[in-house]
Write an enzyme that holds these catalytic residues in place. Structure first.
Site, PDB file in Angstrom:
ATOM      1  N   ARG A   1       0.829  -1.206   0.000  1.00  0.00           N
ATOM      2  CA  ARG A   1       0.000   0.000   0.000  1.00  0.00           C
ATOM      3  C   ARG A   1       0.869   1.264   0.000  1.00  0.00           C
ATOM      4  O   ARG A   1       0.563   2.250  -0.657  1.00  0.00           O
ATOM      5  CB  ARG A   1      -0.909   0.002   1.240  1.00  0.00           C
ATOM      6  CG  ARG A   1      -1.729  -1.279   1.441  1.00  0.00           C
ATOM      7  CD  ARG A   1      -3.128  -1.114   0.982  1.00  0.00           C
ATOM      8  NE  ARG A   1      -3.808  -0.045   1.648  1.00  0.00           N
ATOM      9  CZ  ARG A   1      -4.390  -0.133   2.862  1.00  0.00           C
ATOM     10  NH1 ARG A   1      -4.392  -1.280   3.522  1.00  0.00           N
ATOM     11  NH2 ARG A   1      -5.009   0.888   3.380  1.00  0.00           N
TER      12      ARG A   1
ATOM     13  N   ASP B   1      -3.644   7.469   4.696  1.00  0.00           N
ATOM     14  CA  ASP B   1      -2.759   7.772   3.563  1.00  0.00           C
ATOM     15  C   ASP B   1      -1.993   9.086   3.673  1.00  0.00           C
ATOM     16  O   ASP B   1      -1.135   9.376   2.836  1.00  0.00           O
ATOM     17  CB  ASP B   1      -3.565   7.735   2.248  1.00  0.00           C
ATOM     18  CG  ASP B   1      -4.729   8.743   2.221  1.00  0.00           C
ATOM     19  OD1 ASP B   1      -4.677   9.775   2.927  1.00  0.00           O
ATOM     20  OD2 ASP B   1      -5.690   8.489   1.459  1.00  0.00           O
TER      21      ASP B   1
ATOM     22  N   HIS C   1      -7.876   6.215  12.401  1.00  0.00           N
ATOM     23  CA  HIS C   1      -7.374   4.864  12.091  1.00  0.00           C
ATOM     24  C   HIS C   1      -5.856   4.826  11.915  1.00  0.00           C
ATOM     25  O   HIS C   1      -5.321   3.861  11.377  1.00  0.00           O
ATOM     26  CB  HIS C   1      -8.063   4.296  10.834  1.00  0.00           C
ATOM     27  CG  HIS C   1      -9.504   3.950  11.046  1.00  0.00           C
ATOM     28  ND1 HIS C   1     -10.386   3.695  10.025  1.00  0.00           N
ATOM     29  CD2 HIS C   1     -10.228   3.800  12.195  1.00  0.00           C
ATOM     30  CE1 HIS C   1     -11.581   3.420  10.513  1.00  0.00           C
ATOM     31  NE2 HIS C   1     -11.524   3.482  11.834  1.00  0.00           N
TER      32      HIS C   1
ATOM     33  N   CYS D   1       6.201   0.500  18.204  1.00  0.00           N
ATOM     34  CA  CYS D   1       6.968  -0.608  18.777  1.00  0.00           C
ATOM     35  C   CYS D   1       6.039  -1.618  19.451  1.00  0.00           C
ATOM     36  O   CYS D   1       5.156  -1.246  20.220  1.00  0.00           O
ATOM     37  CB  CYS D   1       7.966  -0.073  19.793  1.00  0.00           C
ATOM     38  SG  CYS D   1       8.895  -1.387  20.598  1.00  0.00           S
TER      39      CYS D   1
ATOM     40  N   CYS E   1      14.029   0.986  21.806  1.00  0.00           N
ATOM     41  CA  CYS E   1      14.429  -0.257  22.487  1.00  0.00           C
ATOM     42  C   CYS E   1      14.879  -1.358  21.529  1.00  0.00           C
ATOM     43  O   CYS E   1      15.301  -2.426  21.960  1.00  0.00           O
ATOM     44  CB  CYS E   1      13.290  -0.766  23.369  1.00  0.00           C
ATOM     45  SG  CYS E   1      11.969  -1.576  22.449  1.00  0.00           S
TER      46      CYS E   1
ATOM     47  N   GLY F   1     -17.026  10.564   1.131  1.00  0.00           N
ATOM     48  CA  GLY F   1     -16.250   9.442   0.595  1.00  0.00           C
ATOM     49  C   GLY F   1     -16.082   8.269   1.542  1.00  0.00           C
ATOM     50  O   GLY F   1     -15.030   7.641   1.571  1.00  0.00           O
TER      51      GLY F   1
HETATM   52  C1  BJW Z   1     -16.174   8.458  -3.429  1.00  0.00           C
HETATM   53  C2  BJW Z   1     -15.435   8.662  -4.567  1.00  0.00           C
HETATM   54  C3  BJW Z   1     -15.166   9.990  -4.881  1.00  0.00           C
HETATM   55  C4  BJW Z   1     -15.654   6.573  -4.396  1.00  0.00           C
HETATM   56  N1  BJW Z   1     -15.637  10.964  -4.103  1.00  0.00           N
HETATM   57  N2  BJW Z   1     -16.630   9.433  -2.671  1.00  0.00           N
HETATM   58  C5  BJW Z   1     -19.704  -7.090  13.432  1.00  0.00           C
HETATM   59  C6  BJW Z   1     -18.840  -8.108  13.058  1.00  0.00           C
HETATM   60  C7  BJW Z   1     -17.456  -7.964  13.149  1.00  0.00           C
HETATM   61  C8  BJW Z   1     -16.905  -6.811  13.625  1.00  0.00           C
HETATM   62  C9  BJW Z   1     -17.765  -5.802  13.982  1.00  0.00           C
HETATM   63  C10 BJW Z   1     -19.126  -5.932  13.902  1.00  0.00           C
HETATM   64  N3  BJW Z   1     -19.703  -4.779  14.321  1.00  0.00           N
HETATM   65  C11 BJW Z   1     -18.728  -3.930  14.640  1.00  0.00           C
HETATM   66  C12 BJW Z   1     -17.546  -4.536  14.451  1.00  0.00           C
HETATM   67  C13 BJW Z   1     -16.248  -3.956  14.681  1.00  0.00           C
HETATM   68  C14 BJW Z   1     -15.536  -3.435  13.465  1.00  0.00           C
HETATM   69  C15 BJW Z   1     -16.536  -3.008  12.391  1.00  0.00           C
HETATM   70  O1  BJW Z   1     -17.058  -1.916  12.385  1.00  0.00           O
HETATM   71  N4  BJW Z   1     -16.797  -3.856  11.415  1.00  0.00           N
HETATM   72  C16 BJW Z   1     -17.798  -3.576  10.353  1.00  0.00           C
HETATM   73  C17 BJW Z   1     -17.219  -3.934   9.004  1.00  0.00           C
HETATM   74  C18 BJW Z   1     -19.058  -4.340  10.687  1.00  0.00           C
HETATM   75  N5  BJW Z   1     -14.782  -2.306  13.959  1.00  0.00           N
HETATM   76  C19 BJW Z   1     -13.616  -2.466  14.554  1.00  0.00           C
HETATM   77  O2  BJW Z   1     -13.073  -3.544  14.678  1.00  0.00           O
HETATM   78  C20 BJW Z   1     -12.998  -1.201  15.092  1.00  0.00           C
HETATM   79  N6  BJW Z   1     -12.620  -1.382  16.442  1.00  0.00           N
HETATM   80  C21 BJW Z   1     -13.509  -1.618  17.400  1.00  0.00           C
HETATM   81  O3  BJW Z   1     -14.693  -1.711  17.179  1.00  0.00           O
HETATM   82  O4  BJW Z   1     -12.946  -1.741  18.651  1.00  0.00           O
HETATM   83  C22 BJW Z   1     -13.727  -2.327  19.666  1.00  0.00           C
HETATM   84  C23 BJW Z   1     -13.407  -3.790  19.665  1.00  0.00           C
HETATM   85  C24 BJW Z   1     -12.275  -4.221  20.291  1.00  0.00           C
HETATM   86  C25 BJW Z   1     -11.985  -5.585  20.299  1.00  0.00           C
HETATM   87  C26 BJW Z   1     -12.817  -6.482  19.634  1.00  0.00           C
HETATM   88  C27 BJW Z   1     -13.934  -6.028  18.958  1.00  0.00           C
HETATM   89  C28 BJW Z   1     -14.236  -4.659  18.978  1.00  0.00           C
HETATM   90  C29 BJW Z   1     -11.724  -0.869  14.338  1.00  0.00           C
HETATM   91  C30 BJW Z   1     -11.995  -0.589  12.912  1.00  0.00           C
HETATM   92  C31 BJW Z   1     -10.698  -0.225  12.206  1.00  0.00           C
HETATM   93  C32 BJW Z   1     -10.892  -0.368  10.715  1.00  0.00           C
HETATM   94  N7  BJW Z   1      -9.709  -0.092  10.060  1.00  0.00           N
HETATM   95  C33 BJW Z   1      -9.662  -0.089   8.613  1.00  0.00           C
HETATM   96  C34 BJW Z   1      -8.287  -0.593   8.202  1.00  0.00           C
HETATM   97  C35 BJW Z   1      -7.207   0.417   8.555  1.00  0.00           C
HETATM   98  C36 BJW Z   1      -5.923   0.029   8.008  1.00  0.00           C
HETATM   99  C37 BJW Z   1      -5.992  -0.097   6.502  1.00  0.00           C
HETATM  100  O5  BJW Z   1      -6.137   0.916   5.807  1.00  0.00           O
HETATM  101  O6  BJW Z   1      -5.889  -1.228   6.028  1.00  0.00           O
HETATM  102  O7  BJW Z   1      -9.899   1.224   8.136  1.00  0.00           O
HETATM  103  S1  BJW Z   1     -10.950  -1.009   7.808  1.00  0.00           S
HETATM  104  C38 BJW Z   1     -11.125   0.054   6.438  1.00  0.00           C
HETATM  105  O8  BJW Z   1     -12.486   0.539   6.431  1.00  0.00           O
HETATM  106  C39 BJW Z   1     -10.235   1.257   6.735  1.00  0.00           C
HETATM  107  C40 BJW Z   1     -11.165   2.392   6.478  1.00  0.00           C
HETATM  108  O9  BJW Z   1     -10.742   3.544   7.204  1.00  0.00           O
HETATM  109  C41 BJW Z   1     -12.488   1.882   6.912  1.00  0.00           C
HETATM  110  C42 BJW Z   1     -13.637   2.633   6.341  1.00  0.00           C
HETATM  111  O10 BJW Z   1     -13.712   2.508   4.956  1.00  0.00           O
HETATM  112  P1  BJW Z   1     -14.156   3.750   4.095  1.00  0.00           P
HETATM  113  O11 BJW Z   1     -13.165   4.839   4.254  1.00  0.00           O
HETATM  114  O12 BJW Z   1     -15.546   4.067   4.355  1.00  0.00           O
HETATM  115  O13 BJW Z   1     -13.932   3.202   2.605  1.00  0.00           O
HETATM  116  P2  BJW Z   1     -14.908   2.325   1.694  1.00  0.00           P
HETATM  117  O14 BJW Z   1     -14.066   1.752   0.619  1.00  0.00           O
HETATM  118  O15 BJW Z   1     -15.743   1.425   2.485  1.00  0.00           O
HETATM  119  O16 BJW Z   1     -15.888   3.392   1.039  1.00  0.00           O
HETATM  120  C43 BJW Z   1     -15.442   4.304   0.065  1.00  0.00           C
HETATM  121  C44 BJW Z   1     -16.622   5.187  -0.309  1.00  0.00           C
HETATM  122  O17 BJW Z   1     -16.140   6.197  -1.159  1.00  0.00           O
HETATM  123  C45 BJW Z   1     -17.745   4.467  -1.066  1.00  0.00           C
HETATM  124  O18 BJW Z   1     -18.978   4.795  -0.458  1.00  0.00           O
HETATM  125  C46 BJW Z   1     -17.671   5.046  -2.479  1.00  0.00           C
HETATM  126  O19 BJW Z   1     -18.950   5.171  -3.107  1.00  0.00           O
HETATM  127  C47 BJW Z   1     -17.081   6.395  -2.198  1.00  0.00           C
HETATM  128  N8  BJW Z   1     -16.358   7.016  -3.296  1.00  0.00           N
HETATM  129  N9  BJW Z   1     -15.171   7.391  -5.126  1.00  0.00           N
HETATM  130  C48 BJW Z   1     -16.390  10.604  -3.002  1.00  0.00           C
HETATM  131  N10 BJW Z   1     -14.455  10.280  -6.007  1.00  0.00           N
HETATM  132 ZN    ZN Z   2      10.437   0.035  21.663  1.00  0.00          ZN
END
Ligand code: BJW
Ligand code: ZN
Length: 244
Positions: free
Chosen positions: A76, A105, A120, A128, A151, A188
């Site tokens: 990435r 990003d 995020h 670390c 460390c 977005g």
């Molecule tokens: C445009 C465009 C243009 C296109 N102009 N727009 C049920 C089951 C399992 C898990 C869960 C659950 N319910 C809740 C959870 C927890 C989970 C979660 O929410 N899961 C869901 C999927 C259901 N959440 C977590 O685990 C979070 N932590 C948490 O809850 O802690 C408590 C906990 C602790 C211990 C155990 C359990 C819970 C943490 C979430 C962290 C997510 N991180 C990521 C990865 C980061 C690293 C990486 O980049 O790889 O973050 S996931 C990924 O999705 C990334 C993004 O920030 C995030 C959101 O995505 P985003 O930005 O919305 O992108 P897209 O692709 O989905 O959408 C793009 C949009 O743009 C689209 O709508 C297009 O139409 C649009 N678009 N072109 C404007 N030109």
């Molecule tokens: Zn360290």
């Protein structure tokens, strides 16, 4: 209400707003060339080497195969190192303005925004695994797993994986800004990943107007006062035009 361009009524609301907060997601960087995680109305998910992002960016894989997690993020980083911000990475001037991003990003900062709440994390930082120190790690491609400069232990990308907690103080600031805002933009993001997707809900409950900018309807569209159906880089600059 669904619109395809910024109307004078919306520009007036924008000009009168005092406290504005913005939540951005992968779509704001799409016009810079960054792949989004989900496409086709949230149905398709990004895969790499046959694994979906939900597995690659997970606490589980970090435990079982940290080297593969680094390879995924270094891939990435390679994609990102060539890219520039676009007109969607805008920062208008208000009495109070809070930019909250789910993106790792760094493109908001590259566009000149100084105060970005990165809920995020950031792909150009490492943390670390032993002492939790964080440091900048910009080398790509990586020859080896980065080591802690304090460390010497192995580090991990300083990003929030599925199943991990968000950085508490940053998320608290994001929540406070959502609750204070009189205008809240959702730009977005598919708004399916929690707790970030709860921010527009909190803003709405506290009385903010919600404006969504996305080429597709999303899980949050029902909540938005206005959904501007279009690309961020084309829609957002329209807010800064004179009223006609
Ligand atoms: C445009 C465009 C243009 C296109 N102009 N727009 C049920 C089951 C399992 C898990 C869960 C659950 N319910 C809740 C959870 C927890 C989970 C979660 O929410 N899961 C869901 C999927 C259901 N959440 C977590 O685990 C979070 N932590 C948490 O809850 O802690 C408590 C906990 C602790 C211990 C155990 C359990 C819970 C943490 C979430 C962290 C997510 N991180 C990521 C990865 C980061 C690293 C990486 O980049 O790889 O973050 S996931 C990924 O999705 C990334 C993004 O920030 C995030 C959101 O995505 P985003 O930005 O919305 O992108 P897209 O692709 O989905 O959408 C793009 C949009 O743009 C689209 O709508 C297009 O139409 C649009 N678009 N072109 C404007 N030109
Ligand atoms: Zn360290």
């Amino acid at each position: 209400m669904v619109l395809h361009e910024v109307t004078d009524e919306l520009r007036m609301m924008f000009d009168r707003a005092r406290r504005v907060a913005v939540l951005t997601g992968a779509g704001i960087s799409a016009e810079s060339g960054v792949p989004t995680f989900r496409g086709g109305g949230g149905s398709e998910i990004w895969t790499w080497r046959g694994r979906p992002v939900t597995e690659l960016s997970s606490a589980e894989l970090m435990r079982t195969d940290p080297k593969l997690v680094w390879e995924w993020f270094d891939y990435r980083r390679g994609l990102l190192s060539e890219l520039q911000p676009n007109p969607g990475h805008w920062e208008p001037r208000f009495e109070e303005f809070t930019l909250i991003t789910q993106n790792i990003d760094d493109l908001h900062r590259a566009a000149g925004s100084l105060n970005v709440l990165e809920v995020h994390g950031n792909v150009w930082r490492a943390r670390c695994l032993r002492c939790a120190s964080t440091f900048e790690a910009r080398e790509t491609p990586l020859e080896d797993v980065p080591l802690c400069f304090v460390c010497g232990a192995a580090a991990r990308p300083d990003v929030v994986l599925f199943g991990e907690m968000l950085p508490e103080s940053i998320f608290e600031r994001a929540e406070a800004a959502a609750q204070r805002a009189d205008l809240f933009f959702v730009i977005g993001t598919s708004a399916v990943v929690y707790p970030a997707a709860g921010l527009p809900v909190a803003a709405k409950q506290a009385g903010a107007r919600i404006i969504e900018v996305n080429p597709e309807m999303t899980d949050i569209s029902f909540l938005a006062d206005y959904t501007l159906l279009g690309k961020a880089g084309e829609i957002l600059p329209q807010f800064l035009k004179e009223r006609g």
